[in-house]
Design a protein around this motif. Structure first.
Motif: not given
Length: 341
Positions: A125-133, A140-141, A174-183
């Protein structure tokens, strides 16, 4: 089709400005779904596709502007039917969000590690956390609780294991207060073909081109060789019993029996019937297969006659009908989907 395996094959050869383009979110309909990736090399060459040709040229130009370690999200509105829109009047009725990431040395190293796990048949699983921009701040893999790698400097979401069976995409955590991409990156599905005749050669060739890892097994060395099966990942020559004992089967494996000999088909089915396989395709009618097994009702994993009913004739058409059925089944999840974060 998933192009990540093709991308990982070439990523080991460094290029000064390789850029990875990934569809992270789709609103409506689009040519490709979330999780599809394309590699843009320094000379503009592309491995994989994200659209029917609507987006690629623009993405190549944007990739030239990215510097090492940078990332950028681009939104393409494909809804309009006029020639001034993205898609040049295609009217795809969707909005596509694409993430561009310049591959630096650390990211390349992690992609190589990803390839190692996938080659061993292990999903990641890949998780990518995004900034406000909407640039990538952390990634994280995740293999399991003891196997993780990447550049991740915040808390790890609790239910990552559940994401292996979930649809890819963008979500607010919610727990990261940001958008994340999962795949979830899946290993190549393996197609094991028993029999090395002309129809098997056609099936092996088509399957390799559509994302399967192909193994061909036969008792005849004169047929089961690289000359006849140049795209096969593995060739096994030997008796059917010896071959079945050599293979380490998994619940993701597809098996197609094309020996065209009643006694050999019967022996194979007796050896395979207790295996936990995704699919067993048998050439011939249901009545013939019932005779092979001495069963009145066939187990659900057996498909016979093998392939979709399209009136196929000849090796090429038969191979296409079989592959169409395999692709259809491959798209179905092994388990039910679970709620996302």
């Amino acid at each position: 089709m998933e192009y990540i395996h093709d991308i990982l094959e070439v990523i080991t050869i460094p290029s000064a400005s390789d850029v990875l383009a990934t569809i992270i979110h789709v609103e409506g309909s689009a040519y490709q779904k979330e999780g599809t990736s394309m590699l843009i090399r320094e000379d503009g060459r592309q491995i994989g596709v994200l659209s029917g040709g609507c987006l690629e040229n623009d993405l190549v130009e944007r990739a030239k502007l990215l510097r090492e370690g940078q990332s950028q999200c681009i939104k393409y509105d494909m809804k309009s039917e006029d020639d001034l829109s993205w898609g040049q009047g295609a009217g795809c009725n969707g909005v596509v969000h694409v993430l561009l990431e310049c591959i630096d040395d650390r990211f390349r190293k992690h992609l190589r590690t990803l390839k190692d796990f996938l080659d061993r048949g292990i999903s990641v699983v890949i998780i990518k956390k995004f900034t406000a921009k909407f640039s990538v701040s952390d990634y994280l893999f995740y293999v399991d609780d003891t196997n993780m790698f990447g550049e991740w400097n915040v808390s790890i979401p609790k239910n990552i294991p559940d994401l292996k069976n979930h649809k890819s995409g963008l979500v607010y955590v919610e727990e990261l207060s940001s958008f994340c991409y999962f795949h979830c990156f899946q290993p190549k599905p393996r197609l094991i073909i028993f029999g090395a005749g002309r129809d098997a050669a056609c099936l092996a060739s088509f399957a390799a081109k559509t994302g399967f890892s192909v193994t061909v097994c036969d008792w005849r060395a004169a047929l089961c060789n690289k000359e006849n099966f140049p795209d096969a990942d593995q060739l096994i020559v030997g008796s059917l019993r010896e071959t079945v004992m050599k293979l380490q089967f998994t619940s993701r494996d597809f098996v197609v029996i094309l020996t065209h000999q009643f006694q050999r088909d019967q022996e194979l089915l007796q050896l395979l019937i207790e295996k936990d396989l995704r699919y067993i395709g048998v050439m011939g009618s249901k009545q013939r297969t019932s005779r092979l097994l001495n069963f009145t009702e066939l187990p659900p994993q057996i498909s016979t006659p093998v392939g979709l009913s399209i009136g196929a004739e000849g090796p090429e058409e038969i191979a296409i009908s079989i592959l169409a059925e395999l692709i259809h089944l491959k798209k179905k999840p092994l388990k039910g989907r679970v709620p996302l974060l």
